[in-house]
Scaffold this motif. Structure first.
Motif, PDB file in Angstrom:
ATOM      1  N   ARG A  65       0.834  -1.217   0.000  1.00 58.64           N
ATOM      2  CA  ARG A  65       0.000   0.000   0.000  1.00 58.64           C
ATOM      3  C   ARG A  65       0.859   1.253   0.000  1.00 58.64           C
ATOM      4  NH1 ARG A  65      -1.966   2.176   4.753  1.00 58.64           N
ATOM      5  NH2 ARG A  65      -1.884   0.109   5.734  1.00 58.64           N
ATOM      6  N   THR A 106      -5.764  -4.499  -1.089  1.00 61.42           N
ATOM      7  CA  THR A 106      -4.560  -3.764  -1.502  1.00 61.42           C
ATOM      8  C   THR A 106      -3.869  -4.448  -2.676  1.00 61.42           C
ATOM      9  OG1 THR A 106      -4.204  -2.804   0.677  1.00 61.42           O
ATOM     10  CG2 THR A 106      -2.270  -3.029  -0.730  1.00 61.42           C
ATOM     11  N   ARG A 108      -5.210  -6.495  -4.940  1.00 61.34           N
ATOM     12  CA  ARG A 108      -6.022  -6.387  -6.158  1.00 61.34           C
ATOM     13  C   ARG A 108      -5.908  -4.985  -6.752  1.00 61.34           C
ATOM     14  NH1 ARG A 108      -8.844 -11.010  -6.923  1.00 61.34           N
ATOM     15  NH2 ARG A 108      -9.770 -12.124  -5.141  1.00 61.34           N
ATOM     16  N   GLU A 109      -5.906  -3.979  -5.899  1.00 57.42           N
ATOM     17  CA  GLU A 109      -5.789  -2.605  -6.389  1.00 57.42           C
ATOM     18  C   GLU A 109      -4.435  -2.350  -7.038  1.00 57.42           C
ATOM     19  OE1 GLU A 109      -4.500   1.391  -6.528  1.00 57.42           O
ATOM     20  OE2 GLU A 109      -3.767   0.036  -4.944  1.00 57.42           O
TER      21      GLU A 109
END
Length: 269
Positions: A65, A106, A108-109
């Motif tokens: 992240r 996080t 997947r993003e």
């Protein structure tokens, strides 16, 4: 250098999601004692193991992240190690559920290609998706064995876990060998792993060579100095030192001493 694996980023995210749910099932199973000693990690209770595992997932989530570019010890990251109350299955279950949702969201993003620090030669978010999949697979085995519950893992995940383990051992042995790893060097010795139950398309066989230059491995069926043969899950657990070779579920063919030698020395470092 290890690789991003063959399963694909979405598959790793799916596997993390499923395995966190399976880990939570251990926590909430009837009769499970969180104070029980984990036989495969005897320094820990079951609760300590679960808090460690959740902490590792949260550490990886923060690295991705924040797009961290250099090593940051997990002790320097204010993650906490779980709910304040100890011995509370409901609180631990809720914390693990939140942990899984955070990490999968996080990852997947980010997708697989975001640049992130990693410790095995792959500096992307995809490394952490794969690593946490197998961190869960093995520590989930620790937890289920401690709870006296049956352990299952999807065959494609188990095969990739062995691939990843061999890749990491090869990387560590080549780049930062400690004394035990250095002893793995030597000519004319090899190990064959043969999982007997997966479908043929998974190609669940490996050859590991201990050479003067270092450890080398490949998929395939070949004669070797010693062979470890049995169901895929048992081969995985034995190779991760979670299942004794003499548990009666595996065959060791050839020079058993070499397999013992490998298991004592092949580590992350």
């Amino acid at each position: 250098m290890t690789s991003l694996g063959v399963l694909g980023h979405d598959r790793y995210c799916d596997a993390i999601e499923v395995q966190v749910r399976q880990l939570r099932d251990v926590v909430t199973s009837d009769g499970v004692e969180l104070s029980a000693t984990v036989p495969t990690c005897p320094a820990w209770s079951l609760e300590q193991l679960l808090r460690h595992t959740g902490g590792a997932l949260r550490w990886a989530e923060l690295l991705v992240r924040k797009r961290v570019q250099e090593y940051t010890p997990d002790g320097n990251i204010p993650l906490g190690q779980g709910p304040e109350a100890e011995g509370d299955p409901a609180a631990l279950d809720a914390w693990l559920a939140e942990t899984g949702e955070m990490l999968v969201g996080t990852l997947r993003e980010a997708g697989p290609d975001v640049k992130v620090w990693g410790w095995a030669g792959v500096l992307t978010s995809g490394f952490w998706a794969r690593r946490m999949t197998h961190e869960l697979a093995i520590h989930r085995a620790d937890a289920t064995l401690a709870a006296g519950l049956p352990y299952e893992v999807d065959p494609d995940v188990a095969v990739d876990a062995i691939d990843e383990w061999l890749g990491i051992v090869e990387f560590v042995q080549r780049t930062q060998p400690h004394d035990a790893a250095k002893e793995l060097r030597g000519p004319g010795r090899s190990i064959h792993l043969h999982a007997t139950d997966p479908p043929p398309e998974l190609n669940a066989e490996w050859v590991v060579e201990l050479t003067e230059e270092g450890v080398a491995w490949r998929r395939g069926h070949e004669k070797a100095t010693v062979a470890l043969r049995g169901p895929l899950t048992d081969v995985l657990l034995a190779f991760y030192r979670r299942l004794p070779l003499d548990a009666g579920r595996l065959e060791v063919l050839g020079e058993r001493e070499l397999l013992d030698f490998w298991l004592e020395r092949a580590t992350f470092g």
